[in-house]
Design a protein around this motif. Structure first.
Motif, PDB file in Angstrom:
ATOM      1  N   ASP A  75       0.810  -1.222   0.000  1.00  0.00           N
ATOM      2  CA  ASP A  75       0.000   0.000   0.000  1.00  0.00           C
ATOM      3  C   ASP A  75       0.843   1.271   0.000  1.00  0.00           C
ATOM      4  O   ASP A  75       0.329   2.348  -0.281  1.00  0.00           O
ATOM      5  N   THR A  97      -3.202   3.102 -10.422  1.00  0.00           N
ATOM      6  CA  THR A  97      -3.434   2.624  -9.068  1.00  0.00           C
ATOM      7  C   THR A  97      -4.902   2.264  -8.951  1.00  0.00           C
ATOM      8  O   THR A  97      -5.686   2.518  -9.854  1.00  0.00           O
ATOM      9  N   GLN A  99      -6.871   3.810  -7.234  1.00  0.00           N
ATOM     10  CA  GLN A  99      -7.577   5.061  -6.941  1.00  0.00           C
ATOM     11  C   GLN A  99      -7.383   6.125  -8.005  1.00  0.00           C
ATOM     12  O   GLN A  99      -7.763   7.264  -7.807  1.00  0.00           O
ATOM     13  N   GLY A 100      -6.746   5.786  -9.108  1.00  0.00           N
ATOM     14  CA  GLY A 100      -6.544   6.777 -10.167  1.00  0.00           C
ATOM     15  C   GLY A 100      -5.304   6.477 -10.973  1.00  0.00           C
ATOM     16  O   GLY A 100      -4.625   5.469 -10.765  1.00  0.00           O
TER      17      GLY A 100
END
Length: 125
Positions: A75, A97, A99-100
Motif C-alpha cells: 500500500d 493505481t 484510486q486513479g
C-alpha cells in the motif's frame, strides 16, 4: 523527542520517549512518485533497471504500448522494472493505481553492450 527525515526525504523517523523509534513514509511522499527522484529531478533509468515507486500501490505501469512489469507492491511502495526495449530520452509513464492514474516524465538512457571488437577475447593457457 525528535523528528527527522532520512537523507533523501522519503522516510520520516519519530523518536518517542519510552516507546522507541518509528518510521513511516513522509507525508509529502503520499501519491506515487519514483523513489529515484530527488528534489523534483529523476535519475535516468537504464533498460532493465528497477524503480521504487513510493506512496502507493501501482497496479500497472506503461509508456504507450510498452508495459513495465510490476514485481512487488504494497500500500505504500511498488517495485517496477524498466523494460529492456525502452527508448532513450524521456518517456511518459502512466502509473495506474486502484484510486486513479498518474503520469510522470521518466528520463531514460540507452545502454549499449560493448561491441565484439572492444570485448575481451578469451585467453587460453
Amino acid at each position: 523527542m525528535d523528528l527527522r527525515l532520512d537523507g533523501v526525504g522519503n522516510q520520516l523517523f519519530v523518536a518517542l520517549q519510552g516507546y522507541g523509534v518509528y518510521a513511516a513514509l513522509a507525508p509529502h511522499r503520499w501519491g506515487p512518485a519514483p523513489g529515484e527522484c530527488r528534489r523534483f529531478q529523476c535519475a535516468a533509468a537504464a533498460p532493465g533497471s528497477l524503480l521504487s515507486v513510493l506512496g502507493g500501490r501501482v497496479v500497472a505501469a506503461r509508456a504507450g504500448s510498452l508495459e513495465f512489469p510490476v514485481l512487488a507492491a504494497t500500500d505504500t511502495e511498488t517495485q517496477i522494472q524498466v523494460p529492456f526495449t525502452i527508448p532513450g530520452g524521456s518517456v511518459s509513464v502512466a502509473l495506474d493505481t486502484g484510486q486513479g492514474s498518474y503520469r510522470l516524465a521518466l528520463p531514460s538512457r540507452m545502454y549499449r553492450p560493448p561491441s565484439s571488437s572492444t570485448a575481451m577475447a578469451p585467453r587460453w593457457y
